[in-house]
Design a protein around this motif. Structure first.
Motif, PDB file in Angstrom:
ATOM      1  N   VAL A  30       0.853  -1.191   0.000  1.00  0.00           N
ATOM      2  CA  VAL A  30       0.000   0.000   0.000  1.00  0.00           C
ATOM      3  C   VAL A  30       0.890   1.241   0.000  1.00  0.00           C
ATOM      4  O   VAL A  30       1.875   1.308   0.736  1.00  0.00           O
ATOM      5  CB  VAL A  30      -0.925   0.036   1.244  1.00  0.00           C
ATOM      6  CG1 VAL A  30      -1.755   1.325   1.276  1.00  0.00           C
ATOM      7  CG2 VAL A  30      -1.856  -1.171   1.267  1.00  0.00           C
ATOM      8  N   ILE A  31       0.538   2.210  -0.861  1.00  0.00           N
ATOM      9  CA  ILE A  31       1.241   3.498  -0.852  1.00  0.00           C
ATOM     10  C   ILE A  31       0.207   4.570  -0.502  1.00  0.00           C
ATOM     11  O   ILE A  31      -0.969   4.438  -0.851  1.00  0.00           O
ATOM     12  CB  ILE A  31       1.906   3.812  -2.224  1.00  0.00           C
ATOM     13  CG1 ILE A  31       0.859   3.777  -3.372  1.00  0.00           C
ATOM     14  CG2 ILE A  31       3.038   2.830  -2.516  1.00  0.00           C
ATOM     15  CD1 ILE A  31       1.370   4.350  -4.696  1.00  0.00           C
ATOM     16  N   PRO A  32       0.628   5.636   0.204  1.00  0.00           N
ATOM     17  CA  PRO A  32      -0.360   6.675   0.558  1.00  0.00           C
ATOM     18  C   PRO A  32      -0.790   7.491  -0.650  1.00  0.00           C
ATOM     19  O   PRO A  32      -1.867   8.079  -0.678  1.00  0.00           O
ATOM     20  CB  PRO A  32       0.379   7.544   1.585  1.00  0.00           C
ATOM     21  CG  PRO A  32       1.833   7.251   1.416  1.00  0.00           C
ATOM     22  CD  PRO A  32       1.954   5.881   0.805  1.00  0.00           C
ATOM     23  N   GLY A  33       0.070   7.545  -1.682  1.00  0.00           N
ATOM     24  CA  GLY A  33      -0.216   8.325  -2.890  1.00  0.00           C
ATOM     25  C   GLY A  33       1.048   8.338  -3.731  1.00  0.00           C
ATOM     26  O   GLY A  33       2.002   7.607  -3.447  1.00  0.00           O
ATOM     27  N   PHE A  34       1.060   9.201  -4.759  1.00  0.00           N
ATOM     28  CA  PHE A  34       2.199   9.198  -5.692  1.00  0.00           C
ATOM     29  C   PHE A  34       3.227  10.286  -5.410  1.00  0.00           C
ATOM     30  O   PHE A  34       4.276  10.312  -6.040  1.00  0.00           O
ATOM     31  CB  PHE A  34       1.678   9.329  -7.130  1.00  0.00           C
ATOM     32  CG  PHE A  34       0.909   8.110  -7.559  1.00  0.00           C
ATOM     33  CD1 PHE A  34       1.581   6.988  -8.027  1.00  0.00           C
ATOM     34  CD2 PHE A  34      -0.470   8.075  -7.468  1.00  0.00           C
ATOM     35  CE1 PHE A  34       0.880   5.856  -8.401  1.00  0.00           C
ATOM     36  CE2 PHE A  34      -1.177   6.944  -7.833  1.00  0.00           C
ATOM     37  CZ  PHE A  34      -0.503   5.834  -8.301  1.00  0.00           C
ATOM     38  N   LYS A  35       2.904  11.184  -4.464  1.00  0.00           N
ATOM     39  CA  LYS A  35       3.811  12.305  -4.186  1.00  0.00           C
ATOM     40  C   LYS A  35       5.186  11.780  -3.753  1.00  0.00           C
ATOM     41  O   LYS A  35       5.285  11.026  -2.784  1.00  0.00           O
ATOM     42  CB  LYS A  35       3.214  13.178  -3.088  1.00  0.00           C
ATOM     43  CG  LYS A  35       3.779  14.553  -3.067  1.00  0.00           C
ATOM     44  CD  LYS A  35       3.047  15.463  -2.142  1.00  0.00           C
ATOM     45  CE  LYS A  35       3.847  16.760  -2.090  1.00  0.00           C
ATOM     46  NZ  LYS A  35       3.591  17.492  -0.894  1.00  0.00           N
ATOM     47  N   GLY A  36       6.207  12.151  -4.496  1.00  0.00           N
ATOM     48  CA  GLY A  36       7.580  11.762  -4.153  1.00  0.00           C
ATOM     49  C   GLY A  36       7.902  10.292  -4.423  1.00  0.00           C
ATOM     50  O   GLY A  36       8.977   9.823  -4.068  1.00  0.00           O
ATOM     51  N   LEU A  37       6.979   9.573  -5.043  1.00  0.00           N
ATOM     52  CA  LEU A  37       7.207   8.132  -5.273  1.00  0.00           C
ATOM     53  C   LEU A  37       8.198   7.903  -6.416  1.00  0.00           C
ATOM     54  O   LEU A  37       8.003   8.396  -7.525  1.00  0.00           O
ATOM     55  CB  LEU A  37       5.875   7.434  -5.585  1.00  0.00           C
ATOM     56  CG  LEU A  37       5.944   5.916  -5.752  1.00  0.00           C
ATOM     57  CD1 LEU A  37       6.264   5.230  -4.422  1.00  0.00           C
ATOM     58  CD2 LEU A  37       4.613   5.367  -6.294  1.00  0.00           C
TER      59      LEU A  37
END
Ligand code: BG6
Ligand code: MG
Length: 220
Positions: free
Chosen positions: A199-206
């Motif tokens: 699970v990722i919290p979102g794409f920011k900085g990914l």
């Protein structure tokens, strides 16, 4: 070896999930039912007609087939009002940058959405040409958790499910990805952990290489 990524639209690329919820809640009020956010979680990723069926079950209301069509049309007109003024500023943080990383690496990208409004939304936010394949609610018969939408996407891109990552914010969507033997990345909260490989919290900085490393997957 990962060769492609399939993105759900609502709640992954853009926060339209909140507009779907608002429109269903408005319809629920008409049925004198208080539709909660928790109940909405179970409807995410589910087609419009099936969502209505579930809402009617929750509200304990029975209506004719003709009225079901009318209610779906009403919900959709409210939803379309809510998304009318959407533009590129509503693309979720980090999404454009992440798509650019994939393009740089020649990773194929597709949309796999249950929504019949997917193309309208993609046009509004200026991403209609970003994806080489778009499979939406008009192109599939079975709703998530059936894997049809993602299998069709992979088929059109010419990749195998094991070579393809699915990004999803809904339980049903992640179940569909797993059922199709895709690599399943949950986008959102830890409540998705039971359904996803990660699970990722979102794409920011990914960073794409970091994501692959954390799943012990190889780059092309
Ligand atoms: C999914 C949403 O992407 O599309 C659901 O998560 C929605 O909430 C479904 O019901 C169908 O969308 P539409 O735009 O065809 O009503
Ligand atoms: Mg979604």
């Amino acid at each position: 070896m990962i060769r492609a990524c399939i993105f759900d639209l609502d709640g992954v690329i853009v926060d339209t999930a909140k507009y779907h919820y608002q429109a269903w809640r408005r319809l629920a009020w008409h049925l004198e039912y208080e539709f909660t956010e928790e109940e909405n979680e179970k409807l995410k990723g589910v087609s419009r007609t099936e969502s209505l069926e579930r809402l009617l079950d929750l509200a304990g209301v029975q209506i004719s087939e003709k009225d079901k069509k009318k209610y779906c049309a009403t919900k959709n007109s409210w939803y379309l009002q809510l998304v009318e003024n959407m533009d590129g500023s509503e693309i979720l943080p980090g999404v454009s940058e992440f798509l650019a990383q994939l393009k740089d690496r020649h990773i194929k990208i597709a949309i796999g959405s249950a929504s019949k409004n997917a193309r309208t939304i993609l046009k509004r936010i200026g991403l209609i040409d970003a994806f080489e394949v778009i499979v939406d609610g008009e192109g599939v018969k079975k709703s998530k958790p059936d894997p049809e939408v993602f299998l069709r996407g992979a088929e059109l891109m010419g990749t195998l499910p094991q070579e393809t990552i699915v990004f999803e914010d809904s339980e049903k969507g992640l179940m569909a990805a797993k059922a199709g033997t895709f690599v399943a990345v949950g986008v959102g909260g830890e409540n998705l952990a039971d359904f996803a490989d990660i699970v990722i919290p979102g794409f920011k900085g990914l960073e794409y290489p970091t994501l692959l490393e954390s799943m012990h997957l190889a780059q092309v």
